[in-house]
Structures are given as structure tokens and as C-alpha cells.
Design an enzyme around this catalytic site. Structure first.
Site, mmCIF file in Angstrom:
data_model
loop_
_atom_site.group_PDB
_atom_site.id
_atom_site.type_symbol
_atom_site.label_atom_id
_atom_site.label_comp_id
_atom_site.label_asym_id
_atom_site.label_seq_id
_atom_site.Cartn_x
_atom_site.Cartn_y
_atom_site.Cartn_z
ATOM 1 N N HIS A 151 -30.376 -40.146 -15.738
ATOM 2 C CA HIS A 151 -31.824 -40.307 -15.042
ATOM 3 C C HIS A 151 -32.878 -40.330 -15.928
ATOM 4 O O HIS A 151 -32.724 -39.169 -16.784
ATOM 5 C CB HIS A 151 -32.200 -39.939 -13.699
ATOM 6 N N GLU A 172 -31.221 -31.387 -17.469
ATOM 7 C CA GLU A 172 -31.494 -30.692 -16.303
ATOM 8 C C GLU A 172 -29.607 -30.850 -15.805
ATOM 9 O O GLU A 172 -29.195 -29.526 -15.395
ATOM 10 C CB GLU A 172 -31.412 -31.399 -14.146
ATOM 11 N N HIS A 216 -40.837 -28.627 -9.224
ATOM 12 C CA HIS A 216 -41.057 -29.408 -10.224
ATOM 13 C C HIS A 216 -42.721 -29.141 -10.482
ATOM 14 O O HIS A 216 -42.978 -30.301 -8.929
ATOM 15 C CB HIS A 216 -40.037 -31.087 -9.005
ATOM 16 N N HIS A 250 -30.118 -33.174 -6.939
ATOM 17 C CA HIS A 250 -30.923 -32.917 -5.840
ATOM 18 C C HIS A 250 -31.933 -34.093 -5.744
ATOM 19 O O HIS A 250 -32.894 -33.730 -5.275
ATOM 20 C CB HIS A 250 -31.677 -31.738 -6.080
#
Length: 288
Positions: free
Chosen positions: A197, A244, A63, A16
Site C-alpha cells: 500500500h 511495514e 503511527h 492493521h
């Protein structure tokens, strides 16, 4: 299968990355950098048109928009009638509001809490790119999303975070909750976030394609083994934000084979780097 009750028909998995949403919103999806990524979702968008669900149960992480360091629920279920796109500092994305399904969401909350999982019930919150980018990748740019969506936020931002095993078991509880709902709804469960990431520190920009693809392999063939992988392995191999990926285990835990049923059918698998210094993974599993 009891056709008088709700059932899960498929699970969808997707990164996402916020820059994906920006590229789409700014009309850059066809340029040289972004076109290969969006092309990887062409088949998925067609599949979505042909397999439109009644409800999407969408697992994502906030977030620091709906929640911040003052209030951090480990698991939060959105029970509202609608959710507005969040302003993440540069204005809200020009996407439709998310229409919820309060009845099913409340039923899931009741059932899952009675199965000894502590959920935070949220009756008002905005939803950020963690939820809207996967919808855009799968549905394009419609005037309205194709069905109601139940947002399910997981804390993978501030430690301590839930383990992969806990997430996998939660997916099993969610399946039981959905199957006990006495309306014949077609439900898809989506797990979003990842893949490898890291956004800060000496390893910023880390991409580990070998780990990512091994994760996808294991998620398909032996999700119970993947659930046993400790969180530190995700951080070490996939970067600080690679954690995640435990959210994908919620969606995978909700599939029938985990409860002794037939293995799901792999409809589509896609992996691409880079997308704004991150890896993008995507997969669709369909119940048999």
C-alpha cells in the site's frame, strides 16, 4: 523442549488497516464491502479461542501517537503494566485497555540488549490501531483481551528504517530471550503491518498482489532469503508503506525452524483486496 521455561507456540501475521477497526467499531463488518474481509478471519478467531496463549508479543508500528518526529526509536519494547488505546485524532477506539506483562517484557529487554540489539524501554505509552486492529481481527469485541500483550514498536515510518535482515535476526534473539524465561508460559509472537500500500503521491492506492503473495510464499518456505531482500525492493514493489512487511520477519525469525528445528505448520492463510485502498494479508504458523 524445556517445559519449565517459556516457549513460542505460534506466530500470527496480519495487516492493521485503521479502517478495519472503524468498520468493526461502527457495526459495518457485515456490510457488502467489509464482510469478505472479516469472513477471512473466521477460522483465525476460532483458532484463537482454542489456542489461547498466556502472552502475546505483538510487533507493530506506531503511527505518530506514542512517538513523533521529536523522538523515533528504531525498536521499542513496552514494559508497563497496562497500555491505553490511543486517540488518533477521532477519539480512542472503544476497545479494552491492553494489559502488559512487565516481568517477561523486562526479561526480554535484558536478554535482547545483552545480545547486542539496542532497544528503547518504554514504561508509559498509548497503543494505536497498529496494535489494536490485529487484536480485534483475532479476538473480536471482548470486554477484555484474552491475555497480556507486550507491545513491540518498530520504526517503519521515518527513514532510516531497519533492514529485513536486522528484523529477522532480532526475531531470533527474541526467541532465545523468551526460551530463557523461567516460567512455563505459552507465548505467541505476532508480526503486523503491510501488505502492499501507498498512502500518498502519484502511486497512492498501489496494490501489488503478485508481490504480496510471493512474499507470503517465501515467508513460509525460505524466510532467510526473504530477509535478504533490500528495503528499496519493498518500496518499489509494495509502495512506500509496504516496508511495514519487515516487521513480519521479526515474528518469522522467532520460529523454531530458523534455529534448526522442525518447520512450522501453516494453519491458515488469507489475502484480500481491497480494504480501504490497501491489500490485507494474514497467516498463522504453528510450531510442530
Amino acid at each position: 523442549m524445556n517445559r519449565t521455561h517459556a516457549r513460542i507456540t505460534a506466530s500470527v501475521y496480519s495487516s492493521h488497516v485503521p479502517a478495519i477497526g472503524a468498520a468493526l467499531d461502527l457495526g459495518k463488518s457485515g456490510n457488502e464491502y467489509w464482510a469478505p474481509l472479516f469472513k477471512g478471519y473466521d477460522r483465525s478467531r476460532q483458532w484463537m479461542k482454542e489456542n489461547r496463549p498466556d502472552v502475546i508479543f505483538l510487533v507493530y508500528n506506531d503511527h505518530a501517537t506514542a512517538f513523533d518526529l521529536n523522538f523515533i526509536p528504531t525498536f521499542a519494547i513496552g514494559c508497563a503494566a497496562e497500555f491505553q488505546p490511543a486517540d488518533e485524532g477521532w477519539g480512542a477506539r472503544p476497545v479494552p485497555k491492553v494489559v502488559g506483562h512487565p516481568e517477561l517484557a523486562s526479561h526480554i529487554a535484558q536478554s535482547v540488549i545483552q545480545q547486542d540489539f539496542d532497544l528503547t524501554i518504554v514504561n508509559k505509552m498509548d497503543v494505536d490501531h497498529g496494535l489494536t486492529v490485529p487484536l480485534s481481527l483475532m479476538c473480536g469485541q471482548p470486554d477484555a483481551w484474552p491475555c497480556p500483550v507486550i507491545p513491540f514498536a518498530v520504526n517503519v515510518v521515518q527513514y532510516p528504517v531497519p533492514s529485513g535482515q536486522r528484523c529477522f535476526q532480532l526475531g531470533q534473539a527474541i526467541r532465545r530471550a523468551i526460551e530463557s524465561y523461567d516460567q512455563p508460559l505459552n507465548v505467541q509472537i505476532w508480526g503486523t503491518g503491510g501488505m502492499s500500500h501507498q498512502l500518498q503521491g502519484p502511486r497512492a492506492g498501489l496494490i501489488n498482489s503478485e508481490f504480496d503473495n510471493a512474499f507470503l510464499d517465501q515467508l513460509i518456505s525460505d524466510p532467510a532469503a526473504q530477509a535478504r531482500v533490500p528495503h528499496i525492493d519493498y518500496v518499489r514493489e509494495a509502495g512506500s508503506e509496504g516496508i511495514e512487511l519487515v516487521m513480519w520477519l521479526i515474528a518469522r525469525g522467532a520460529m523454531a525452524d530458523v534455529a534448526g528445528g522442525p518447520a512450522p505448520r501453516l494453519v491458515h492463510r488469507f489475502y484480500h483486496v481491497p480494504a480501504s485502498n490497501t491489500a490485507v494479508g494474514h497467516m498463522i504458523l504453528e510450531e510442530q
